[in-house]
Design a protein around this motif. Sequence first.
Motif, PDB file in Angstrom:
ATOM      1  N   LYS A   1      -3.115 -26.654  25.352  1.00  0.00           N
ATOM      2  CA  LYS A   1      -2.637 -28.007  25.659  1.00  0.00           C
ATOM      3  C   LYS A   1      -3.811 -28.924  25.997  1.00  0.00           C
ATOM      4  CE  LYS A   1      -0.474 -28.561  29.579  1.00  0.00           C
ATOM      5  NZ  LYS A   1       0.576 -28.543  30.628  1.00  0.00           N
ATOM      6  N   ILE A   2      -3.762 -30.163  25.485  1.00  0.00           N
ATOM      7  CA  ILE A   2      -4.662 -31.232  25.921  1.00  0.00           C
ATOM      8  C   ILE A   2      -3.804 -32.262  26.640  1.00  0.00           C
ATOM      9  CG2 ILE A   2      -6.229 -33.080  25.239  1.00  0.00           C
ATOM     10  CD1 ILE A   2      -6.868 -31.582  22.743  1.00  0.00           C
ATOM     11  N   GLU A   3      -4.293 -32.712  27.781  1.00  0.00           N
ATOM     12  CA  GLU A   3      -3.488 -33.639  28.572  1.00  0.00           C
ATOM     13  C   GLU A   3      -4.347 -34.787  29.104  1.00  0.00           C
ATOM     14  OE1 GLU A   3      -0.192 -33.454  32.206  1.00  0.00           O
ATOM     15  OE2 GLU A   3      -1.399 -31.690  31.702  1.00  0.00           O
ATOM     16  N   PHE A   4      -3.857 -36.011  28.912  1.00  0.00           N
ATOM     17  CA  PHE A   4      -4.430 -37.202  29.539  1.00  0.00           C
ATOM     18  C   PHE A   4      -3.534 -37.581  30.715  1.00  0.00           C
ATOM     19  CE2 PHE A   4      -7.284 -37.344  26.206  1.00  0.00           C
ATOM     20  CZ  PHE A   4      -8.054 -38.504  26.139  1.00  0.00           C
ATOM     21  N   LYS A   5      -4.101 -37.623  31.930  1.00  0.00           N
ATOM     22  CA  LYS A   5      -3.333 -37.973  33.120  1.00  0.00           C
ATOM     23  C   LYS A   5      -3.859 -39.267  33.735  1.00  0.00           C
ATOM     24  CE  LYS A   5      -1.600 -33.556  34.946  1.00  0.00           C
ATOM     25  NZ  LYS A   5      -1.623 -32.665  36.131  1.00  0.00           N
ATOM     26  N   ASN A   6      -3.067 -40.321  33.628  1.00  0.00           N
ATOM     27  CA  ASN A   6      -3.430 -41.611  34.236  1.00  0.00           C
ATOM     28  C   ASN A   6      -4.867 -42.019  33.920  1.00  0.00           C
ATOM     29  OD1 ASN A   6      -0.878 -41.895  35.583  1.00  0.00           O
ATOM     30  ND2 ASN A   6      -1.592 -40.386  37.086  1.00  0.00           N
ATOM     31  N   VAL A   7      -5.239 -41.914  32.663  1.00  0.00           N
ATOM     32  CA  VAL A   7      -6.610 -42.220  32.247  1.00  0.00           C
ATOM     33  C   VAL A   7      -6.780 -43.721  32.039  1.00  0.00           C
ATOM     34  CG1 VAL A   7      -8.366 -41.905  30.470  1.00  0.00           C
ATOM     35  CG2 VAL A   7      -6.983 -39.955  31.205  1.00  0.00           C
ATOM     36  N   SER A   8      -7.779 -44.277  32.733  1.00  0.00           N
ATOM     37  CA  SER A   8      -8.139 -45.696  32.569  1.00  0.00           C
ATOM     38  C   SER A   8      -9.619 -45.763  32.223  1.00  0.00           C
ATOM     39  CB  SER A   8      -7.876 -46.478  33.859  1.00  0.00           C
ATOM     40  OG  SER A   8      -6.504 -46.441  34.198  1.00  0.00           O
ATOM     41  N   PHE A   9      -9.973 -46.716  31.347  1.00  0.00           N
ATOM     42  CA  PHE A   9     -11.377 -46.788  30.903  1.00  0.00           C
ATOM     43  C   PHE A   9     -11.738 -48.207  30.489  1.00  0.00           C
ATOM     44  CE2 PHE A   9     -14.424 -46.763  27.354  1.00  0.00           C
ATOM     45  CZ  PHE A   9     -15.513 -46.178  27.984  1.00  0.00           C
TER      46      PHE A   9
ATOM     47  N   ILE B   1      -9.867 -51.074  28.521  1.00  0.00           N
ATOM     48  CA  ILE B   1      -9.413 -50.700  27.170  1.00  0.00           C
ATOM     49  C   ILE B   1      -8.178 -49.809  27.263  1.00  0.00           C
ATOM     50  CG2 ILE B   1     -10.087 -49.641  24.982  1.00  0.00           C
ATOM     51  CD1 ILE B   1     -11.660 -52.172  25.733  1.00  0.00           C
ATOM     52  N   LEU B   2      -8.208 -48.907  28.251  1.00  0.00           N
ATOM     53  CA  LEU B   2      -7.057 -48.036  28.535  1.00  0.00           C
ATOM     54  C   LEU B   2      -6.674 -48.214  30.000  1.00  0.00           C
ATOM     55  CD1 LEU B   2      -8.397 -44.703  26.917  1.00  0.00           C
ATOM     56  CD2 LEU B   2      -7.080 -46.507  25.797  1.00  0.00           C
ATOM     57  N   LYS B   3      -5.393 -48.162  30.302  1.00  0.00           N
ATOM     58  CA  LYS B   3      -4.948 -48.295  31.689  1.00  0.00           C
ATOM     59  C   LYS B   3      -3.792 -47.331  31.949  1.00  0.00           C
ATOM     60  CE  LYS B   3      -5.431 -50.410  35.648  1.00  0.00           C
ATOM     61  NZ  LYS B   3      -6.673 -50.273  36.439  1.00  0.00           N
ATOM     62  N   ASN B   4      -4.077 -46.331  32.791  1.00  0.00           N
ATOM     63  CA  ASN B   4      -3.071 -45.329  33.185  1.00  0.00           C
ATOM     64  C   ASN B   4      -2.387 -44.690  31.971  1.00  0.00           C
ATOM     65  OD1 ASN B   4      -3.534 -45.858  35.950  1.00  0.00           O
ATOM     66  ND2 ASN B   4      -2.141 -47.611  35.864  1.00  0.00           N
ATOM     67  N   LEU B   5      -3.201 -44.239  31.015  1.00  0.00           N
ATOM     68  CA  LEU B   5      -2.677 -43.625  29.797  1.00  0.00           C
ATOM     69  C   LEU B   5      -2.282 -42.176  30.060  1.00  0.00           C
ATOM     70  CD1 LEU B   5      -2.218 -43.732  26.697  1.00  0.00           C
ATOM     71  CD2 LEU B   5      -4.589 -42.978  26.442  1.00  0.00           C
ATOM     72  N   ASN B   6      -1.091 -41.799  29.589  1.00  0.00           N
ATOM     73  CA  ASN B   6      -0.602 -40.431  29.745  1.00  0.00           C
ATOM     74  C   ASN B   6      -0.056 -39.920  28.418  1.00  0.00           C
ATOM     75  OD1 ASN B   6      -0.453 -39.793  32.886  1.00  0.00           O
ATOM     76  ND2 ASN B   6       0.162 -41.928  32.601  1.00  0.00           N
ATOM     77  N   PHE B   7      -0.469 -38.743  27.999  1.00  0.00           N
ATOM     78  CA  PHE B   7       0.167 -38.050  26.872  1.00  0.00           C
ATOM     79  C   PHE B   7      -0.295 -36.590  26.874  1.00  0.00           C
ATOM     80  CE2 PHE B   7      -3.713 -39.774  24.887  1.00  0.00           C
ATOM     81  CZ  PHE B   7      -4.228 -38.636  24.268  1.00  0.00           C
ATOM     82  N   VAL B   8       0.485 -35.755  26.152  1.00  0.00           N
ATOM     83  CA  VAL B   8       0.184 -34.321  26.070  1.00  0.00           C
ATOM     84  C   VAL B   8       0.203 -33.904  24.603  1.00  0.00           C
ATOM     85  CG1 VAL B   8       0.942 -31.989  26.687  1.00  0.00           C
ATOM     86  CG2 VAL B   8       1.207 -33.859  28.335  1.00  0.00           C
ATOM     87  N   LEU B   9      -0.810 -33.145  24.175  1.00  0.00           N
ATOM     88  CA  LEU B   9      -0.851 -32.555  22.837  1.00  0.00           C
ATOM     89  C   LEU B   9      -0.776 -31.042  22.995  1.00  0.00           C
ATOM     90  CD1 LEU B   9      -3.810 -34.643  21.321  1.00  0.00           C
ATOM     91  CD2 LEU B   9      -1.371 -35.229  21.396  1.00  0.00           C
ATOM     92  N   GLU B  10       0.071 -30.403  22.177  1.00  0.00           N
ATOM     93  CA  GLU B  10       0.320 -28.975  22.351  1.00  0.00           C
ATOM     94  C   GLU B  10      -0.162 -28.151  21.165  1.00  0.00           C
ATOM     95  OE1 GLU B  10       4.524 -29.102  22.935  1.00  0.00           O
ATOM     96  OE2 GLU B  10       4.354 -29.276  25.110  1.00  0.00           O
ATOM     97  N   LYS B  11      -0.427 -26.882  21.438  1.00  0.00           N
ATOM     98  CA  LYS B  11      -0.918 -25.945  20.428  1.00  0.00           C
ATOM     99  C   LYS B  11       0.102 -25.778  19.296  1.00  0.00           C
ATOM    100  CE  LYS B  11      -2.243 -21.096  19.810  1.00  0.00           C
ATOM    101  NZ  LYS B  11      -2.415 -19.778  20.457  1.00  0.00           N
ATOM    102  N   GLY B  12      -0.429 -25.594  18.097  1.00  0.00           N
ATOM    103  CA  GLY B  12       0.421 -25.305  16.953  1.00  0.00           C
ATOM    104  C   GLY B  12       0.949 -26.527  16.246  1.00  0.00           C
ATOM    105  N   LYS B  13       0.535 -27.712  16.679  1.00  0.00           N
ATOM    106  CA  LYS B  13       1.045 -28.937  16.072  1.00  0.00           C
ATOM    107  C   LYS B  13      -0.103 -29.779  15.500  1.00  0.00           C
ATOM    108  CE  LYS B  13       5.333 -29.607  18.671  1.00  0.00           C
ATOM    109  NZ  LYS B  13       5.391 -28.292  19.327  1.00  0.00           N
ATOM    110  N   THR B  14       0.280 -30.603  14.542  1.00  0.00           N
ATOM    111  CA  THR B  14      -0.677 -31.573  13.999  1.00  0.00           C
ATOM    112  C   THR B  14      -0.222 -32.964  14.418  1.00  0.00           C
ATOM    113  OG1 THR B  14       0.577 -31.671  11.930  1.00  0.00           O
ATOM    114  CG2 THR B  14      -1.270 -30.135  12.031  1.00  0.00           C
ATOM    115  N   TYR B  15      -1.198 -33.806  14.775  1.00  0.00           N
ATOM    116  CA  TYR B  15      -0.889 -35.121  15.316  1.00  0.00           C
ATOM    117  C   TYR B  15      -1.560 -36.211  14.506  1.00  0.00           C
ATOM    118  CZ  TYR B  15       0.742 -32.576  19.446  1.00  0.00           C
ATOM    119  OH  TYR B  15       1.406 -31.723  20.287  1.00  0.00           O
ATOM    120  N   ALA B  16      -0.928 -37.364  14.491  1.00  0.00           N
ATOM    121  CA  ALA B  16      -1.529 -38.562  13.887  1.00  0.00           C
ATOM    122  C   ALA B  16      -1.549 -39.660  14.933  1.00  0.00           C
ATOM    123  CB  ALA B  16      -0.745 -39.009  12.669  1.00  0.00           C
TER     124      ALA B  16
END
Length: 592
Positions: free
Chosen positions: A345-353, A362-377
């Motif tokens: 798993k890759i996880e962004f927790k409240n990432v601001s930059f 550019i980013l403010k409190n960004l949250n999302f999760v990417l999981e194993k076995g999947k392809t993302y766009a």
Amino acid sequence: MNKIKLIIKYILYSLKNAPLIFSVYSIIEVINYMTPAIKILVVAYFIDAAQVIIKTKTINSNFIYISILFFVLFFINYLINLISKELYVRLSKRVDFKFEGDIIKKSSKLKYEVLENHENYELIERIYENSENAITSALEEISSFFKIIVEIFSISIIILESSILISSIVFILLIFMAVVAYYSGEKEYDSYTKSMKFFRRAKVYDTMLNSEEMVDERVLFNYGNEIANEFENLYEKGRKIDIKITLKNIAKIKGLSFLMSLLAFGISASLLYILTFGKITSGMFISITGAVFNLIHPMSWTFSNIVKDIIKRINYMKDFENFMKFPEVRRKNSIKKINKKDVEKIEFKNVSFKYPNSNKWILKNLNFVLEKGKTYAFVGENGAGKTTIIKLMLGLYEDYEGEILINGKNQKNLSLEEWYEYFSVVYQDYVRYSISFEENIKMKDIKKCDDKLFDEVIKISEVKEVIEKLPEKEKTVLGYIESKGNNLSEGQWQKVAIARALYRNAPIQIFDEPTAALDPISERSIFEKFFSVPFKSMKILITHRLGGVKYTDIVLVFSNGEVIERGTHNELLDKRGVYYKMYEKQRRWYGE
């Protein structure tokens, strides 16, 4: 005081990296400083002894001893110069090689954000431009400076016995010359830094005129004359700055040269007056007068140039110290071979930059999760934050708020070398390396013999047919650096970049506009193969062209640094939102 410290740093660096050679070299140079004064005395004694022979018409033992001493001194002087040159070469090979190695090693560790800063980049350019023989050239200039100082000081000491006034005048002149040369050197270095800004900008236009990669557009848009004019204007501005300060310094040096000539005549006349009273011998008069006249050029021209060069070296060392203070990527002191483990798993927790030296988030409190076995766009308009997110994910930027986690491990708690092992990337602005086809793909794993993986990636990326047409197959050197080099088309280079990323065989594969240089048919062919191949953990596609998005499992639509839509390709089409509108604009490209 700070300038003296910077000069000392050259000496300490040499002493640290070549203690024996530097110590012997320093001793030889100190002896070399003394030889001019000894020469004056020996030559004076030799002339006096010769005059005695002329008067008595008898060769005495004193003349023989002085003659032997005279020739021994010149032989020793010749030997010292020979040894000094040999030691200088050895010192250069040891110390300058180490110094250039330190620069290269430091460059390889610099944080990404350092290289994005324009002022930092200019400083790094200055470091590389003047790195050749930087240490030993500085030592040679310092040595030449002290040699002239000691020579003039020695003359004043020798004269002191006969005339305190003349000795004082020579010593005061020495101080005056040093001050003038110092300020001339400072101004010339300032003009150098100003003119170099114009020369660097001119270099960009020079590249536009001469680069093989830009020849098509140069001919098509016929911008050669305009670019040539811009080059000439910038180069002329830089040249005028250099000429202005150079002419001023030449005027000063000519004035000093004239002053030195007058002083030399004055000293000679004064010594001649003293000679008539028998306070000095005729031999001493001739020897000192010859030495003074021989110093006119070194004191006026050479001394000024030496001080100017030393000022340059001082400023260079200042640049070097600032360069060495640049922040480095986090690395462990001892990194064992890292196992490329699966990423759950890759996880962004409240990432601001926000970018360095910017107040805009550019980013403010960004949250999302990417999981194993999947392809993302990752899709979205320009400026949506997609590439920034990838740079943060890769660890290229570290100054952010929030947490970025892989398998629950915080990015900031791992060495970046360890973190990098999780990723392979293909950028839109891929690099074209003028090395062999095979080296372009394997890069740092060139010695690793994984023929099966190599064959697999050249098939997926469709470069196998390109290799087959090359004269030396995968051993063919690409580009035009070598006479046997072969250039590739834009599309072929991009396929090589894709093959390079696949060969890395990392758990997370990221493709940032990987098919921008390909036509839609080639793009579809590569995506079909690419997404049908088994992978370790996950694949991430960043793109504006949505033809390959249908092959991914999950689509994330970004806007203003936030995820505004998430779902499969079909789900988002059914939703008829932002993604649907984007796709409808491109549907005809893919024959739908």
